[in-house]
Design a protein around this motif. Structure first.
Motif, PDB file in Angstrom:
ATOM      1  N   GLU A 119       0.819  -1.217   0.000  1.00 28.94           N
ATOM      2  CA  GLU A 119       0.000   0.000   0.000  1.00 28.94           C
ATOM      3  C   GLU A 119       0.854   1.268   0.000  1.00 28.94           C
ATOM      4  O   GLU A 119       0.485   2.276  -0.608  1.00 28.94           O
ATOM      5  N   VAL A 120       2.010   1.219   0.659  1.00 31.37           N
ATOM      6  CA  VAL A 120       2.893   2.386   0.686  1.00 31.37           C
ATOM      7  C   VAL A 120       3.479   2.640  -0.689  1.00 31.37           C
ATOM      8  O   VAL A 120       3.594   3.788  -1.140  1.00 31.37           O
ATOM      9  N   THR A 121       3.835   1.557  -1.389  1.00 30.17           N
ATOM     10  CA  THR A 121       4.354   1.703  -2.755  1.00 30.17           C
ATOM     11  C   THR A 121       3.314   2.341  -3.659  1.00 30.17           C
ATOM     12  O   THR A 121       3.622   3.230  -4.464  1.00 30.17           O
ATOM     13  N   VAL A 122       2.076   1.894  -3.531  1.00 31.88           N
ATOM     14  CA  VAL A 122       0.984   2.413  -4.363  1.00 31.88           C
ATOM     15  C   VAL A 122       0.858   3.924  -4.181  1.00 31.88           C
ATOM     16  O   VAL A 122       0.740   4.680  -5.148  1.00 31.88           O
TER      17      VAL A 122
ATOM     18  N   GLY B  97      -1.100   5.638 -13.758  1.00 27.14           N
ATOM     19  CA  GLY B  97      -1.949   5.883 -12.591  1.00 27.14           C
ATOM     20  C   GLY B  97      -3.200   5.031 -12.605  1.00 27.14           C
ATOM     21  O   GLY B  97      -3.604   4.473 -11.574  1.00 27.14           O
ATOM     22  N   MET B  98      -3.805   4.886 -13.770  1.00 29.76           N
ATOM     23  CA  MET B  98      -5.016   4.056 -13.892  1.00 29.76           C
ATOM     24  C   MET B  98      -4.684   2.583 -13.676  1.00 29.76           C
ATOM     25  O   MET B  98      -5.463   1.839 -13.067  1.00 29.76           O
ATOM     26  N   ARG B  99      -3.522   2.160 -14.156  1.00 28.94           N
ATOM     27  CA  ARG B  99      -3.108   0.766 -13.948  1.00 28.94           C
ATOM     28  C   ARG B  99      -2.870   0.478 -12.463  1.00 28.94           C
ATOM     29  O   ARG B  99      -3.261  -0.588 -11.959  1.00 28.94           O
ATOM     30  N   ILE B 100      -2.254   1.440 -11.765  1.00 33.68           N
ATOM     31  CA  ILE B 100      -2.022   1.275 -10.326  1.00 33.68           C
ATOM     32  C   ILE B 100      -3.352   1.277  -9.577  1.00 33.68           C
ATOM     33  O   ILE B 100      -3.534   0.538  -8.595  1.00 33.68           O
ATOM     34  N   HIS B 101      -4.292   2.084 -10.041  1.00 31.93           N
ATOM     35  CA  HIS B 101      -5.636   2.113  -9.429  1.00 31.93           C
ATOM     36  C   HIS B 101      -6.287   0.727  -9.539  1.00 31.93           C
ATOM     37  O   HIS B 101      -6.843   0.206  -8.568  1.00 31.93           O
ATOM     38  N   GLU B 102      -6.196   0.144 -10.724  1.00 33.53           N
ATOM     39  CA  GLU B 102      -6.773  -1.194 -10.930  1.00 33.53           C
ATOM     40  C   GLU B 102      -6.079  -2.226 -10.046  1.00 33.53           C
ATOM     41  O   GLU B 102      -6.727  -3.080  -9.425  1.00 33.53           O
ATOM     42  N   TYR B 103      -4.746  -2.139  -9.980  1.00 34.42           N
ATOM     43  CA  TYR B 103      -3.978  -3.056  -9.118  1.00 34.42           C
ATOM     44  C   TYR B 103      -4.423  -2.911  -7.659  1.00 34.42           C
ATOM     45  O   TYR B 103      -4.602  -3.908  -6.945  1.00 34.42           O
ATOM     46  N   SER B 104      -4.606  -1.682  -7.243  1.00 32.09           N
ATOM     47  CA  SER B 104      -5.010  -1.404  -5.864  1.00 32.09           C
ATOM     48  C   SER B 104      -6.352  -2.055  -5.547  1.00 32.09           C
ATOM     49  O   SER B 104      -6.526  -2.676  -4.488  1.00 32.09           O
ATOM     50  N   ASN B 105      -7.302  -1.936  -6.451  1.00 34.22           N
ATOM     51  CA  ASN B 105      -8.623  -2.539  -6.235  1.00 34.22           C
ATOM     52  C   ASN B 105      -8.545  -4.061  -6.202  1.00 34.22           C
ATOM     53  O   ASN B 105      -9.194  -4.716  -5.374  1.00 34.22           O
TER      54      ASN B 105
ATOM     55  N   ASN C 199      -7.205   9.048  -1.217  1.00 37.49           N
ATOM     56  CA  ASN C 199      -6.875  10.480  -1.268  1.00 37.49           C
ATOM     57  C   ASN C 199      -5.834  10.764  -2.354  1.00 37.49           C
ATOM     58  O   ASN C 199      -5.925  11.767  -3.081  1.00 37.49           O
ATOM     59  N   THR C 200      -4.832   9.880  -2.458  1.00 37.52           N
ATOM     60  CA  THR C 200      -3.794  10.071  -3.461  1.00 37.52           C
ATOM     61  C   THR C 200      -4.347   9.845  -4.867  1.00 37.52           C
ATOM     62  O   THR C 200      -3.925  10.506  -5.827  1.00 37.52           O
ATOM     63  N   LEU C 201      -5.290   8.922  -4.983  1.00 39.97           N
ATOM     64  CA  LEU C 201      -5.946   8.707  -6.277  1.00 39.97           C
ATOM     65  C   LEU C 201      -6.703   9.966  -6.718  1.00 39.97           C
ATOM     66  O   LEU C 201      -6.647  10.355  -7.892  1.00 39.97           O
ATOM     67  N   ILE C 202      -7.401  10.593  -5.793  1.00 40.56           N
ATOM     68  CA  ILE C 202      -8.110  11.834  -6.121  1.00 40.56           C
ATOM     69  C   ILE C 202      -7.122  12.869  -6.636  1.00 40.56           C
ATOM     70  O   ILE C 202      -7.336  13.505  -7.673  1.00 40.56           O
ATOM     71  N   ASP C 203      -6.009  13.018  -5.913  1.00 41.24           N
ATOM     72  CA  ASP C 203      -4.987  13.994  -6.308  1.00 41.24           C
ATOM     73  C   ASP C 203      -4.410  13.651  -7.679  1.00 41.24           C
ATOM     74  O   ASP C 203      -4.204  14.532  -8.517  1.00 41.24           O
ATOM     75  N   MET C 204      -4.161  12.353  -7.912  1.00 37.29           N
ATOM     76  CA  MET C 204      -3.591  11.930  -9.191  1.00 37.29           C
ATOM     77  C   MET C 204      -4.539  12.237 -10.346  1.00 37.29           C
ATOM     78  O   MET C 204      -4.141  12.821 -11.359  1.00 37.29           O
ATOM     79  N   TYR C 205      -5.804  11.851 -10.189  1.00 40.05           N
ATOM     80  CA  TYR C 205      -6.763  12.084 -11.277  1.00 40.05           C
ATOM     81  C   TYR C 205      -6.980  13.581 -11.513  1.00 40.05           C
ATOM     82  O   TYR C 205      -7.096  14.031 -12.660  1.00 40.05           O
ATOM     83  N   VAL C 206      -7.011  14.353 -10.432  1.00 36.14           N
ATOM     84  CA  VAL C 206      -7.160  15.800 -10.577  1.00 36.14           C
ATOM     85  C   VAL C 206      -6.005  16.375 -11.387  1.00 36.14           C
ATOM     86  O   VAL C 206      -6.198  17.129 -12.344  1.00 36.14           O
TER      87      VAL C 206
END
Length: 632
Positions: free
Chosen positions: A260-263, A279-287, A299-306
């Protein structure tokens, strides 16, 4: 030392009501009601008396509590007697270590160190477990003085071969800033494991020595996910997002799975670079790996997509969050503000208030940015006043900078200047820079000269300020002053930052510099631009050569403006991405008026959404309009 129950001193006058109550209960009930209640040696003796009278086994006493209660009192020896009787098969150090561990990890680690010295007074010989607990206390306190003493004890007792202790000692020296000593210990260690290397790498990164950290990382005989994550996160923290992404690619090649820290670290790098595909690939991996409930990742996903210009995806992540923190709400407010959706940002703040989440300083930076980007002057003033009045938040210099930006953009330059002069702290370059930037928009030479006077004292090597002043003079037709500023830059060896733009196609980042002709697709790019230009002219486009602030022929100005980096990136994107897909461009400088007008037209001609992230905000072009509503 006697171990018979009757050998322990029993208080002369125990509490009679308590004795009567105990006699009527089983030893199990005694354990529940009384064993948790004693908080002094006197009360311990009373409980001990009831144990004797009810024939309950002494082993029901919580020995760690006995030790903690007696540790700093004259009853220390009394606790030792209890330990000897109950723990015949184990040394008393076993119990004392439990006490030390509880103190070291509690609210007052200094007590663990004090208890250690108390043990030495009573000739309790420390073992490796005791040493590790006390070292933990020293580490939590960053107490190098007592840590050195513990280091000496470890050496004296022959524990040098204990790798766990050696790692803790290296960690202590490094955490206290003694990297030279830590490195010396590291070099002299008879054996090391991956933890040893990770400690050194992590501490070098904290000290800002990223090159030294990477050198160690390169020499590691074995790396785990923590090793890779430390280096990736370190690169992100020092602004080297490209290096972070490159290292992550190597981590994947090595077959190491993210945690999770790496993500979080990789998503932060994607946000900095605008690397949406990764970023989208990491999002999918995370899920897929069950990280969806991790608030920090969301929170970091929100920042990334923004920051990648995908505001709708950021909203989707926000809506799907089971738990939201003030960081989640603030990230969403700030993201909407960057994209020019001020009304939605204010609505989100209203929703945040309704669910009882208290805003913080970052929340108000987002709100003030929203007001600034859309010219909501009265709303901005209300938010600024509300910070202290309603929430007790003292405005910081960032909030004052937002207010100067709000007033300046709206053309209230005199009021912005007065606001700066009345600030409770000394204005920094960002504050005066906001005023200077607005002076160019509103063509106020006098106020620009006032701002630059302060900026030259605060940040004399920042090329951006000189360029803005030079541009202000050029727009006013004061070419001699323009030349004077440029000569001043040359004399001070201040070089103008070249404009560049990047676009990611099929996971590869392509960068373009203004005026560049070295790209392998340059000829095709220029040809496609000429085709677009013909269509744009049919719709009334005329190149805005006023943005070319050089005293050159008009034809040269037209050529110059057509070679802006964002135009090159746009054409490359149109040539290399499927029809109908959005074009996303990252730019290091503010987008110019000509490119802004051109992109609006092109978005309608090619029927594409074009998203540009410049130095200040996002511009989302669609069907001949921009999300900024031409207010930027």
């Amino acid at each position: 030392m006697l171990c018979a129950l009757s050998s322990f001193p029993i208080p002369q006058s125990p509490n009679r009501n308590q004795i009567h109550h105990v006699k009527s209960q089983s030893s199990e009930t005694l354990k529940i009601d009384l064993l948790r209640s004693f908080s002094s040696p006197f009360e311990l003796r009373q409980v001990h008396a009831q144990i004797v009278k009810t024939n309950a086994p002494l082993s029901i006493l919580p020995l760690t509590r006995v030790g903690l209660v007696c540790a700093f009192t004259p009853s220390f020896h009394y606790a030792q007697q209890i330990f000897e009787c109950v723990e015949k098969q184990k040394p008393e150090t076993f119990v004392w270590n439990s006490c030390l561990k509880a103190l070291a990890e509690g609210d007052s680690p200094i007590d663990a160190i004090m208890l250690f010295y108390r043990l030495r007074q009573y000739d309790v010989c420390p073992d490796t477990f005791i040493c590790s607990s006390v070292l933990r206390a020293c580490l939590n306190l960053l107490d190098l003085s007592n840590g050195r003493i513990l280091h000496g004890v470890v050496e004296k007792l022959g524990f040098r071969s204990n790798l766990y202790l050696q790692n803790m000692i290296v960690h202590l020296y490094a955490s206290c800033g003694e990297m030279a000593e830590a490195r010396l210990l590291f070099e002299k260690m008879p054996q090391r494991d991956v933890v040893t290397w990770n400690i050194m790498i992590a501490q070098l990164i904290k000290q800002g020595d990223h090159e030294g950290a990477y050198d160690l990382f390169s020499w590691m005989p074995e790396r785990n996910v923590r090793s890779w994550t430390s280096m990736i996160a370190g690169y992100v923290q020092c602004g080297k997002a490209k290096e972070a992404i490159h290292l992550f690619a190597k981590m994947e090649e090595a077959g190491v799975k993210c945690n999770e820290v790496t993500v979080v670290a990789v998503l932060a790098a994607c946000a900095d670079l605008g690397a949406l595909d990764l970023g989208m690939r990491i999002h999918e991996y995370s899920n897929q790996h069950g990280f969806k409930r991790n608030v920090r990742i969301s929170n970091t996903l929100i920042d990334m997509y923004v920051k990648c210009g995908c505001l709708e995806e950021a909203c989707r992540v926000f809506e799907e969050m089971e738990e939201r923190t003030v960081v989640s709400w603030s990230a969403m407010i700030g993201g909407l503000a960057m994209h020019g959706r001020a009304e939605e940002a204010l609505r989100i703040f209203s929703d945040m208030s309704q669910v009882g989440i208290e805003p913080n300083g970052v929340t108000f930076i987002g709100l003030l940015h929203a007001c600034s980007h859309m010219g909501l002057i009265n709303e901005g003033r209300r938010f600024f006043a509300s910070m202290t009045r309603d929430y007790g938040i003292i405005p910081q210099i960032e909030h004052y900078g937002c207010m100067v930006d709000l007033l300046s953009r709206a053309g209230l330059l005199r009021e912005a200047h007065e606001f700066i002069l009345n600030m409770p702290m000394k204005p920094n370059g960002v504050v005066w820079g906001a005023l200077l930037g607005a002076c160019r928009v509103h063509k106020n030479v006098e106020m620009a000269e006032e701002a630059i006077k302060h900026l030259l004292a605060l940040d004399p090597l920042n090329d951006g300020y000189y360029v803005v002043l030079s541009n202000i003079y050029a727009e006013a037709g004061r070419w001699e002053d323009t030349a004077r500023v440029r000569k001043f830059m040359k004399d001070r060896q201040v070089k103008k930052t070249p404009g560049w733009s990047s676009i990611t196609v099929d996971g590869v980042v392509h960068e373009f510099v203004a005026g560049e002709e070295s790209h392998p697709d340059t000829e095709q790019i220029f040809q496609r631009w000429e085709e677009l230009l013909e269509e744009m002219r049919l719709k009334g486009y005329v190149p805005n050569t006023s943005v070319v602030l050089l005293d050159i022929e008009e034809g040269e100005k037209v050529k110059f403006v057509s070679r802006h980096s964002e135009k090159l990136a746009l054409v490359f994107g149109l040539m290399n991405t499927p029809a109908g897909t959005p074009i996303r461009i990252m730019k290091n400088l503010r987008i110019c008026e000509d490119c802004h007008s051109a992109f609006k037209l092109i978005s309608a001609i090619v029927n594409r959404e074009i998203v540009v992230r410049d130095r200040n905000r996002f511009h989302c072009f669609n069907d001949n309009s921009c999300s900024c509503r031409d207010y930027w």
